[in-house]
Structure formats: structure tokens, C-alpha cells
Design a protein around this motif. Structure first.
Motif, short mmCIF file in Angstrom:
data_model
loop_
_atom_site.label_atom_id
_atom_site.label_comp_id
_atom_site.label_asym_id
_atom_site.label_seq_id
_atom_site.Cartn_x
_atom_site.Cartn_y
_atom_site.Cartn_z
N LEU A 112 0.83 -1.21 0.00
CA LEU A 112 0.00 0.00 0.00
C LEU A 112 0.86 1.26 0.00
O LEU A 112 0.52 2.26 -0.65
N SER A 116 0.77 4.12 -2.84
CA SER A 116 0.56 5.53 -2.51
C SER A 116 1.65 6.40 -3.11
O SER A 116 1.38 7.49 -3.62
N ARG A 130 -7.21 2.53 -6.79
CA ARG A 130 -8.30 1.86 -6.08
C ARG A 130 -8.35 0.37 -6.42
O ARG A 130 -8.47 -0.47 -5.54
N LYS A 133 -5.38 -1.35 -4.81
CA LYS A 133 -5.57 -1.43 -3.36
C LYS A 133 -6.55 -2.55 -3.02
O LYS A 133 -6.34 -3.30 -2.07
#
Length: 159
Positions: A112, A116, A130, A133
Motif C-alpha cells: 500500500l 501511494s 483503487r 488497493k
């Protein structure tokens, strides 16, 4: 002037002391000479002709060459020595970190964080972030890089 004059070599203990001192100074001279020669070749700021000139000067006239080199470039010797020691320590630390990490799979938090960072750099958009993730959180594995990152054509599922 009938008194005899005694020299240091007339006493065995002083003779041993002077021999050890001369031997020590001789070894220190070679250490200094080799350090200067190593520093000549370590310096990236000097071109090949300057290195050849300094090396020739140090070999042909060693005492004068080393003395002049230490006066002219002595401060830089220490800085180059420290820079090389730091580079070696950094390389060793990196090797230890990589070896300790081994082939262990990255955790979800690591994945993650990478996603990011990729979104912050603009490598992926919010929709791709999205979807990736969701893949990471569902436990199906690491997200595949997008076509924009790999430079390849997107597959049918990525369109």
C-alpha cells in the motif's frame, strides 16, 4: 682530549633501540609512500596526465615527491579517505539490509505504501490505485503494474 668518546652504538641496549627506530621509520615511509600512490589513483578530479605526472614525480624523486604531494594535496587526501570509507560502509549496510530481507514477500502495508508513492508521483491514477488497493487488501497478491508503467500495450482486462 684523552677521554674516550662513547657513541650510542657502544651500548648494546641503545644499539637495539636505534635499530628498531630506523626500522620503524623505514616501514612508516613505505606506508606513507603507498598511501600517496593510492590517493593519486583514487582522486577522480585529476585527469590521466596529472595522475601520470604525480606518479612519476613520486617514483623518481620519492622523498621530495611525497613531501610536495602532502603539502599541495594533503587536505584532499583525508577528505577522499573519509568519502571512500562512507561509500564502503553504505555499500555494506545496503548489502546487509538486502540480504536480511531475503526473498520475504512484501507485506500489505508495504504494498500500500508503494501504491501511494506511485499515485503521488502520478504514475497511476486514482482508479488504478483503487483497483490495486482492492487486490492487495483482498489478499490475491501484489497489484500488477499498469501499461503506463511498463510501457507495454494494456491487456483486455486492463482496458
Amino acid at each position: 682530549m684523552s677521554a674516550q668518546t662513547y657513541l650510542a652504538y657502544d651500548y648494546p641496549l641503545l644499539s637495539a633501540f636505534w635499530t628498531m627506530l630506523v626500522f620503524f621509520l623505514w616501514i612508516m615511509w613505505f606506508v606513507l609512500l603507498f598511501r600517496v600512490i593510492v590517493d593519486i589513483f583514487r582522486d577522480d578530479a585529476m585527469n590521466g596526465w596529472a595522475k601520470a605526472g604525480w606518479t612519476l614525480f613520486v617514483i623518481v624523486l620519492p622523498f621530495l615527491g611525497v613531501l610536495v604531494y602532502l603539502i599541495a594535496r594533503g587536505r584532499g587526501m583525508g577528505e577522499r579517505e573519509v568519502a571512500q570509507a562512507r561509500a564502503q560502509q553504505e555499500a555494506f549496510d545496503t548489502y546487509v539490509r538486502e540480504t536480511a530481507k531475503g526473498g520475504a514477500p512484501a507485506s500489505s502495508a508495504d504494498e500500500l505504501a508503494k501504491l501511494s508513492a506511485m499515485r503521488a508521483r502520478g504514475d497511476i491514477d486514482d482508479d488504478e490505485f483503487r483497483r490495486a488497493k482492492d487486490l492487495v487488501l483482498s489478499g490475491t497478491g501484489a497489484a500488477r503494474p499498469s501499461a503506463r508503467q511498463t510501457g507495454s500495450m494494456p491487456t483486455a482486462s486492463e482496458r
